[in-house]
Structure formats: C-alpha cells, structure tokens
Design a protein around this motif. Structure first.
Motif, PDB file in Angstrom:
ATOM      1  N   LEU B 125       0.830  -1.205   0.000  1.00 17.86           N
ATOM      2  CA  LEU B 125       0.000   0.000   0.000  1.00 17.86           C
ATOM      3  C   LEU B 125       0.863   1.252   0.000  1.00 17.86           C
ATOM      4  O   LEU B 125       0.591   2.223  -0.706  1.00 17.86           O
ATOM      5  N   LEU B 126       1.925   1.234   0.802  1.00 13.34           N
ATOM      6  CA  LEU B 126       2.799   2.404   0.851  1.00 13.34           C
ATOM      7  C   LEU B 126       3.467   2.635  -0.495  1.00 13.34           C
ATOM      8  O   LEU B 126       3.653   3.770  -0.929  1.00 13.34           O
ATOM      9  N   ASP B 127       3.825   1.569  -1.132  1.00 14.88           N
ATOM     10  CA  ASP B 127       4.435   1.649  -2.451  1.00 14.88           C
ATOM     11  C   ASP B 127       3.489   2.372  -3.407  1.00 14.88           C
ATOM     12  O   ASP B 127       3.890   3.279  -4.138  1.00 14.88           O
ATOM     13  N   LEU B 128       2.228   1.989  -3.350  1.00 10.00           N
ATOM     14  CA  LEU B 128       1.214   2.622  -4.207  1.00 10.00           C
ATOM     15  C   LEU B 128       1.126   4.119  -3.942  1.00 10.00           C
ATOM     16  O   LEU B 128       1.152   4.944  -4.863  1.00 10.00           O
ATOM     17  N   ALA B 129       1.021   4.468  -2.651  1.00 12.06           N
ATOM     18  CA  ALA B 129       0.836   5.867  -2.275  1.00 12.06           C
ATOM     19  C   ALA B 129       2.053   6.699  -2.668  1.00 12.06           C
ATOM     20  O   ALA B 129       1.935   7.761  -3.277  1.00 12.06           O
ATOM     21  N   LEU B 130       3.239   6.180  -2.329  1.00  8.64           N
ATOM     22  CA  LEU B 130       4.443   6.968  -2.575  1.00  8.64           C
ATOM     23  C   LEU B 130       4.780   7.043  -4.064  1.00  8.64           C
ATOM     24  O   LEU B 130       5.297   8.045  -4.544  1.00  8.64           O
ATOM     25  N   GLU B 131       4.460   5.991  -4.784  1.00  6.03           N
ATOM     26  CA  GLU B 131       4.687   6.030  -6.230  1.00  6.03           C
ATOM     27  C   GLU B 131       3.832   7.138  -6.842  1.00  6.03           C
ATOM     28  O   GLU B 131       4.278   7.875  -7.729  1.00  6.03           O
ATOM     29  N   SER B 132       2.623   7.259  -6.342  1.00  3.91           N
ATOM     30  CA  SER B 132       1.752   8.287  -6.886  1.00  3.91           C
ATOM     31  C   SER B 132       2.262   9.689  -6.518  1.00  3.91           C
ATOM     32  O   SER B 132       2.215  10.614  -7.323  1.00  3.91           O
ATOM     33  N   ALA B 133       2.797   9.825  -5.293  1.00  2.00           N
ATOM     34  CA  ALA B 133       3.377  11.117  -4.898  1.00  2.00           C
ATOM     35  C   ALA B 133       4.623  11.422  -5.727  1.00  2.00           C
ATOM     36  O   ALA B 133       4.858  12.559  -6.151  1.00  2.00           O
ATOM     37  N   LEU B 134       5.400  10.370  -5.957  1.00  2.00           N
ATOM     38  CA  LEU B 134       6.638  10.502  -6.723  1.00  2.00           C
ATOM     39  C   LEU B 134       6.323  10.914  -8.157  1.00  2.00           C
ATOM     40  O   LEU B 134       6.994  11.770  -8.749  1.00  2.00           O
ATOM     41  N   ASN B 135       5.300  10.323  -8.696  1.00  2.00           N
ATOM     42  CA  ASN B 135       4.879  10.630 -10.058  1.00  2.00           C
ATOM     43  C   ASN B 135       4.572  12.111 -10.191  1.00  2.00           C
ATOM     44  O   ASN B 135       4.995  12.779 -11.139  1.00  2.00           O
ATOM     45  N   ASN B 136       3.868  12.600  -9.205  1.00  2.00           N
ATOM     46  CA  ASN B 136       3.500  14.004  -9.184  1.00  2.00           C
ATOM     47  C   ASN B 136       4.744  14.900  -9.081  1.00  2.00           C
ATOM     48  O   ASN B 136       4.906  15.871  -9.816  1.00  2.00           O
ATOM     49  N   ALA B 137       5.625  14.535  -8.172  1.00  2.00           N
ATOM     50  CA  ALA B 137       6.812  15.352  -7.928  1.00  2.00           C
ATOM     51  C   ALA B 137       7.707  15.401  -9.161  1.00  2.00           C
ATOM     52  O   ALA B 137       8.195  16.464  -9.559  1.00  2.00           O
ATOM     53  N   VAL B 138       7.898  14.246  -9.779  1.00  2.00           N
ATOM     54  CA  VAL B 138       8.773  14.157 -10.943  1.00  2.00           C
ATOM     55  C   VAL B 138       8.237  15.019 -12.091  1.00  2.00           C
ATOM     56  O   VAL B 138       8.981  15.665 -12.814  1.00  2.00           O
ATOM     57  N   ARG B 139       6.918  15.030 -12.178  1.00  2.00           N
ATOM     58  CA  ARG B 139       6.274  15.786 -13.250  1.00  2.00           C
ATOM     59  C   ARG B 139       6.570  17.284 -13.165  1.00  2.00           C
ATOM     60  O   ARG B 139       6.712  17.951 -14.172  1.00  2.00           O
ATOM     61  N   TYR B 140       6.644  17.787 -11.937  1.00  2.34           N
ATOM     62  CA  TYR B 140       6.805  19.237 -11.789  1.00  2.34           C
ATOM     63  C   TYR B 140       8.184  19.683 -11.342  1.00  2.34           C
ATOM     64  O   TYR B 140       8.462  20.873 -11.273  1.00  2.34           O
ATOM     65  N   ALA B 141       9.048  18.726 -11.001  1.00  2.00           N
ATOM     66  CA  ALA B 141      10.370  19.121 -10.514  1.00  2.00           C
ATOM     67  C   ALA B 141      11.145  19.842 -11.606  1.00  2.00           C
ATOM     68  O   ALA B 141      10.999  19.547 -12.791  1.00  2.00           O
ATOM     69  N   ALA B 142      11.990  20.786 -11.158  1.00  2.00           N
ATOM     70  CA  ALA B 142      12.869  21.449 -12.118  1.00  2.00           C
ATOM     71  C   ALA B 142      14.055  20.533 -12.394  1.00  2.00           C
ATOM     72  O   ALA B 142      14.415  20.284 -13.544  1.00  2.00           O
ATOM     73  N   SER B 143      14.669  20.016 -11.331  1.00  2.00           N
ATOM     74  CA  SER B 143      15.834  19.170 -11.543  1.00  2.00           C
ATOM     75  C   SER B 143      16.009  18.119 -10.457  1.00  2.00           C
ATOM     76  O   SER B 143      16.834  17.229 -10.572  1.00  2.00           O
ATOM     77  N   ARG B 144      15.225  18.187  -9.392  1.00  2.00           N
ATOM     78  CA  ARG B 144      15.579  17.369  -8.240  1.00  2.00           C
ATOM     79  C   ARG B 144      14.345  16.930  -7.441  1.00  2.00           C
ATOM     80  O   ARG B 144      13.453  17.730  -7.173  1.00  2.00           O
ATOM     81  N   VAL B 145      14.338  15.650  -7.061  1.00  2.00           N
ATOM     82  CA  VAL B 145      13.303  15.158  -6.152  1.00  2.00           C
ATOM     83  C   VAL B 145      13.998  14.379  -5.046  1.00  2.00           C
ATOM     84  O   VAL B 145      14.914  13.602  -5.320  1.00  2.00           O
TER      85      VAL B 145
END
Lengths: 561, 222
Positions: B125-145
């Motif tokens: 479940l955590l994998d699911l949640a964090l993957e979705s957060a990561l997806n969001n972050a990667v989409r908008y990051a300038a260069s770094r997550v």
C-alpha cells in the motif's frame, strides 16, 4: 536521467547500524531456480526475468507434485512459487509440506509470488513463512533488488546454513554466534538467531535455546516465532503449564498465529485433555485450513465421540487433498471407521470399495481396509464375512504396517468377541508406535478399549507395549556379557522390528557389532553392519557422545581406516 | 454472486495485464526496439498502476481496505521504490534532467523508537501511495526530487520534496484535477486511503519552505 540512491552512506545514517561486512556481489549466473506456477505464460515471464538477471539453470513446473519430484533430484538456490497453486492447495501449504518433510535445503531462498495482498495475512499467521514474497506482476528491476538482498543475506549466513543441511548442529550454532558478531543489522541478526535456535532445538540444548530466544526477544519483543520457540523449549523441559501460558499470550497479541493453537493442542494431548485439544485444532483449521489440520480435527473429534463433526472434518480432508501431494489413502480408513461407528455400514463399505478403490489393497492400507470392512460387515449381520476379512487383514500385516491399522484390527477383533486377539493387537499397536506417534497411539488405544468395555485393562496394555523394547534390550545385554553374540543380535533385531529407529536399540546394535569385531576379528559382514548402524545413529542423533565414542572405538579397531 | 463475478473478472484482467507487461518488458531488453515499443511498455505499466489504484480506492469505499503490516526496512524500501519506479524512469521525458534520490542525510530516527529504521507497515500500500506522490513530484520538478523518512515512537512519516513551482501550478494532480495525460487525479485520495488503512495518519501537500512542493504521508506504525 540519473538516479542517485545514495546507498553507500545510507547505512551509517540509519541509527549507526552500519554493516561491517563488505556485501558480496551476487552472482546470478551461478544460481539455480525452480519456478512453480500453473500458468505457462507466467512461468515463461518469470523465467525470462531470471534469465535477464543472468541465471541459466532454471526449471519450471506447473504443480507442487512435479516440484517435489524436482526437489528430490536436486536442491535449488531459489524457489519462486505461485501462491495460488490450485483450488485446493496454496503455495503456503506447499511450503509447510516441504518444511515438515524436510525437503527444503536451508540454503534455498523461498519466495512466494502472489497476486493477492491477502497473502500478508497468511504470512502473519504461519510459522513457516517464506523468505520473502513479491506481488505479481513484478517488474524485473524490483524482483532483482529483492533477490539481491535475499542472496546477500543468504551468502553471509552460508556456513551456518550448510552446517544445518548437514545436521552439524553444534557447528551451525557456533557459526551463527561468529556471524552475529560481525554485523549490526538487526534483521540479519534475527535471522541468524533463528537458525541458531533451530540448531539448539535439534541438540535439545534448552539453556542455549533460552539464551537465543531472550536475545531475539530483546531485539523484537512481539515476534511470534520467538514466543513459540520459548514455549517449545519449555515443552522440552516438560513445563507444560508455562508453555501453555506463553502460547495463550501469543494468541492474545497475534490471534491468527496458528502455531500457538497447535502447540496448545499438543499440550492438551499430553495432559489427556482431548476436548481442549480439539477446540484448539478446530480453531487452527478455521484460521488456515489445510489437509493436515482437517485430519487432526477429524481424529480428535472421533476420539471424543463427536461423530458428526468428525465426519465433516474427515470429508473436508479428503476433498482438500484429492489429487494433491497431501493425498493419503488413510483418510478413507478414518472416514469409513467414523461411518461404521455412526451405524452407517453401507456408507463405510462404499467409502472403501468405491471412493478408495484406486488404492491397491496392500501394505498398511490393505490391513486397515479389511479391518474396517470386517466391522462394517459384522454390523450388517454377516459375521462369517467379517471373520474372513479380519483374517485377510491379518495376512497382510508386516513390520511396516504401523500402529494405526493395528488399532483398527484390534477394534474388529473386540467386536467379533475375540478379546485375547484384541488385547494382543492393542499391545502391538503400542509396541510399534514410533517416538513421535506414542501419544497419538495411546489416545487411540484408550478409545478402542473404552469402546470394548475394557477400561480396566488399558494400563496393562500400554505398559506391556511400552516395556517390550527395554525388556528385549536387557536380554540382549545379558547375552552380550556372556559373549552370546548371535542371541543378543536376535533380541536386538526383534526390538528393531518393533521400532526400527529406536535409539536405545540402535545403540545396542552398534555396541554389539563393535564387540563382535573386537572379539571375532575383522569380518566384512559384521564390519558393514557396524558401519551402517553407526551411520544411522549419526543421522538420528548427531553429535551424540556415545556415538562419538563408538566411532573412536571403531577407529582404534580398524586403525582409523 | 455479482461481486464474486466481478472479482473473478478483475483477477483475470490483472493476470492478463501482467503477462502483457512481461512481454513488453522482455521486448524492452533489446537495444533496437523502436520508440513505440518503449511507449507501449510505459503505457502498460501506467495502465496497471491505474487499475491497481482504482481497485484500492474501490476496496476502501466498500470498507475492505485493510493494511497487512509486516516488518519493513524503511531505507531499503525507499531505495527500492526509487530504483524500480516507473515515474523515476520517465522523469527525463519532459525534456528535463531530474535526479531522484533517497536523502539519507535528512532521515531522522527518534531515540525512543523501538527498532530504529524498521517498522511494521503494509509495504504494498505504501508503495502505491508513494509512487503516486513521486509521479506528481517528478512531473513538476525542475531538476531534483528527494525522498526520506522520519521515525518516532509509533509513527513513521514519509516525505517527497521537489524543486518545482510549488502549489501555484494549476495542473497539480495531487489536487485531484483531471489531466490529459495518463493519470486521472487519484493521487491524494489514494494516499488518504492508504493512511486510513493503516489506522489513521495524515496526508498533506504544501509549498516547501524554500521552493517547490513537499508531500508528507504520516502513518501510525510500531
């Protein structure tokens, strides 16, 4: 794109739990794997993932039976097993079976592959959990990372695992100590402690066991295997009250941990509390249904005279095991005996003649089948047939028949009014029971004799049965002292006929043959027999002082050749 | 009966999707695979993510989402998450070079924590949640997550920090808005469902102190 996981400085940050051992590079090309999945395409997918990691020796099987055959041929470094093997048996049952039958090397990494999140529920309920489980579909990268970690840990523990496989328990425990001193990762330490505990359990080293468990408990207070381990150690010390208390505590914290229920059931049997034991088995079979648990519940319900429940459990065991690796013809004997006791002789005959007709009428099953049929025909009013069937049963008896069917024959004999034959059969049932079966046999003997109205003779029968081997060995010792080796050998063989893994009898056999060699000079046949007995002892009771001294004596006789 | 049937269908779909993914994964091992092949693989993984996400939410709505906790080594878990994350793999596709890292130096473990660095959690479940957060972050990051965790007695908090424009971004998916891409805005809802399944907890997305957005997921854990 770049990925920076910062792995090297990572361990140092996590509470100073830095591993002091350089982690080895996992050589996938040197590992072998067994994939068990009923869907061919899934096997192919997993195989290809493993191949891309560099593995070459990969075998795929579609069911547990085939997998067992594969494991009998060779051991694998990795087993990837689908959780949903078929309707009746899960990967968990397969794993339990492998561990119970000791078909799994300690060196094997067992990974459960599952589509169901519910597997974690199962994993928390069982004692034999896999090394890890992965959810399918699994990306190759993720699988690879998992396997790297698992093999890194396995490789680190290798010397201890190998020693466990070779039954060198003392060395295994020492190795665990040494390895624990090299690491600070608590999960690795827990794993090493678990192996050490298993080694100490095999050595019956209760002091060492307690030490190991206390240490594990300090690291992980509520780990069920630690609790159950302590309870088992108390069982070894015959502190049944303490063991039961602890098992109940485990259930309070982990209400689905089946091993705790099973331990309580075992304590119930020892304390002759069949009713309490039955409730625990029923609870365990509800949490995690399996053939083994249904079988035990059927037996216990039957012994309690709860025939309807016994029948239900017995039928459930047959249904669940049908066509799988846990299928046993003995289940039909149990069901037919229950039906007979219920007055349903037609049902009993149908069970044995129709449902179980695929099993040949030989060996223990043949003995049991005729014994139960004899009772059924007697109930149907055909005494002549009943007598004929019991006679047929008697002709099929051999040393390997086992206590269970002797008990069934005893029931038939009592019902036919032959009390003398019945008592003899009951005594033999006790004699033939192996160490592990002793309590179970006793439960059955008590039931049979109560049913026959012979409650007052139960003690005599059990005593006579259990004393037979010691009496024979005493006679053998006497013969040995006056150098009547052939006589001594006869007595020992008779004792071994009753129970071929009786340690005292094997020790006497080894001692006799060494004396024989010493006094009669080197004789090829005697020498071979001496070696065979010693080897068997070494396997059954490794590191035993007496066996070791026998080996030393053998070396002095043969000049160490 | 109806429910049993749909469960069967869903199980079947998941299996079929798994096989398709495996086929495409194999195809992706070849150096000369055309870009369409790589695209198909990515889409398949996205589709699987969506199916699993929907199923998780569906389960939660019907009261059936329960965490099945087992011991998780937190640092290993985040490392694996990053190493095998589809979002991370696609981080570069927007024409930017995005570094995703486990920020070990930000990890905090309170001294009263019983088993520092490990906690009893539902990894899937955590994998699911964090993957979705990561997806969001990667989409908008300038260069770094950056990802890390903090552990106190009875609680674990996961962080995902990006250096993007922050919450001012109108299309931030975590706000639950629809997007023309592969995702349909189940991010925050999914994370809340995961926290709830663990018996409570908090999910938040806020502007980071300096720049970018910071996602936070706290769950009770022993």
């Amino acid at each position: 794109m770049q990925v920076d996981v910062g792995a090297s400085d990572l361990a140092a940050v996590i509470g100073g739990r830095k591993k002091t051992v350089e982690s080895e590079f996992v050589r996938f090309d040197q590992l072998s794997a067994l994939i068990i999945d009923d869907i061919g395409a899934m096997r192919t997918a997993l195989r290809s993932q493993l191949q891309w990691m560099g593995m070459e020796a990969i075998r795929g099987t579609s069911d547990a039976r085939e997998a067992i055959r594969a494991l009998e041929e060779k051991q694998y470094d990795l087993i990837l097993c689908d959780y949903n093997l078929n309707a009746a048996n899960s990967g968990q049952h397969f794993l339990e079976y492998l561990r119970a039958e000791k078909l799994l090397s300690y060196k094997t990494v067992f990974v459960m592959v599952t589509a169901e999140a519910e597997y974690a529920y199962v994993a928390n309920a069982v004692e034999y959990s896999p090394d890890d489980y992965v959810l399918k579909p699994t990306q190759e990268k993720k699988l690879r990372l998992r396997l790297e970690r698992l093999f890194e840990r396995r490789n680190f523990l290798m010397s201890a695992l190998r020693a466990m496989d070779e039954h060198r328990y003392e060395f295994a425990a020492e190795e665990c100590d040494r390895l624990i001193g090299l690491i600070s990762d608590e999960r690795w330490i827990m794993q090493a402690l678990r192996i050490r505990a298993e080694a100490q359990h095999a050595l019956a080293d209760t002091d060492g066991l307690m030490q190991t468990y206390e240490r594990a408990r300090a690291l992980r207070p509520d780990t069920p295997w630690v609790g159950i381990g302590i309870a088992r150690a108390w069982m070894l010390l015959k502190d049944y009250e303490g063991a039961a208390r602890l098992a109940r505590e485990i259930i309070a914290v982990s209400p689905t941990y089946v091993a705790a229920y099973e331990l309580l059931a075992e304590i119930g049997f020892r304390k002759k509390d069949e009713d309490g034991a039955f409730r625990m088995i029923a609870a365990a079979s509800k949490i995690l249904p399996s053939t083994k648990r249904f079988r035990a519940a059927a037996e216990s319900a039957y012994l309690l005279g709860k025939l309807d429940e016994a029948k239900e459990y017995s039928e459930a065991a047959i249904r669940l095991s049908s066509g799988s690796m846990t299928e046993r013809p003995g289940d039909f004997l149990t069901l037919a005996q229950i039906q007979t006791d219920m007055g349903d002789h037609e049902g009993a005959i149908a069970t044995l003649e129709k449902q179980a007709r695929r099993y040949p009428e030989t060996g223990a099953f043949g003995v049991g089948k005729n014994a139960v049929l004899s009772q059924a025909f007697l109930q149907a009013g055909n005494k002549a047939m009943a007598e004929k069937l019991l006679e047929k049963s008697r002709k099929l008896i051999s040393v390997n028949s086992g206590s269970a069917v002797l008990n069934l024959m005893g029931r038939a004999a009592f019902k036919l009014g032959d009390e003398i034959a019945g008592l003899k059969l009951m005594t033999q049932a006790v004699q033939f029971s192996t160490e592990d079966e002793r309590i179970r046999t006793r439960r059955h003997v008590v039931k049979t004799m109560n049913d026959a109205g012979l409650r007052s003779r139960i003690g005599d029968v059990i005593d006579a049965g259990e004393r037979r081997i010691p009496a024979l060995l005493e006679e053998a010792q006497k013969a040995m002292r006056v150098a009547q080796f052939n006589v001594a050998n006869q007595k020992i063989l008779e004792a071994l006929d009753i129970h071929d893994e009786n340690i005292e009898a094997l020790l006497a056999a080894a001692q006799l043959h060494l004396l024989w060699l010493k006094q009669g000079g080197m004789d090829r046949v005697i020498d071979a027999r001496a070696k065979a007995y010693l080897a068997k002892l070494d396997k059954l009771v490794p590191q035993n002082e007496k066996v070791m001294s026998f080996y030393r004596f053998y070396d002095t006789l043969t000049g160490g050749k | 009966m109806k429910q049993a049937l749909s469960a069967l269908v869903v199980h079947d779909l998941k299996n079929a999707l798994a096989l398709l993914e495996a086929d495409l994964e194999r195809l992706n091992h070849y150096a000369d695979i055309p870009p369409e092949g790589r695209m198909a693989y990515r889409r398949c993984i996205e589709l699987k993510g969506r199916l699993v996400g929907f199923l998780t939410l569906y389960k939660q709505e019907h009261g059936g989402l329960k965490a099945h906790p087992a011991e998780v080594a937190l640092a290993d878990f985040l490392e694996d998450l990053i190493a095998s994350s589809q979002s991370v793999e696609m981080a570069g596709k927007h024409g930017r070079e995005v570094v995703v890292r486990f920020a070990a130096e930000r990890v905090r473990i309170a001294p009263e924590t019983a088993r520092g660095g490990s906690a009893s959690l539902d990894e899937r479940l955590l994998d699911l949640a964090l993957e979705s957060a990561l997806n969001n972050a990667v989409r908008y990051a300038a260069s770094r997550v950056e990802l890390w965790f903090e552990q106190e007695a009875g609680k674990v908090t996961f962080y995902v920090l990006d250096d993007g424009p922050g919450l001012s971004h109108p299309e931030d998916l975590m706000h639950g808005e629809l997007h023309d891409g592969a995702h349909t805005g189940l991010g925050i809802a999914l994370c809340r469902a995961v926290a709830e399944a663990h018996g409570g907890g908090e999910v938040s997305l806020a502007d980071a102190p300096a720049r970018g957005a910071m996602f936070r997921l706290a769950v009770p854990a022993t």
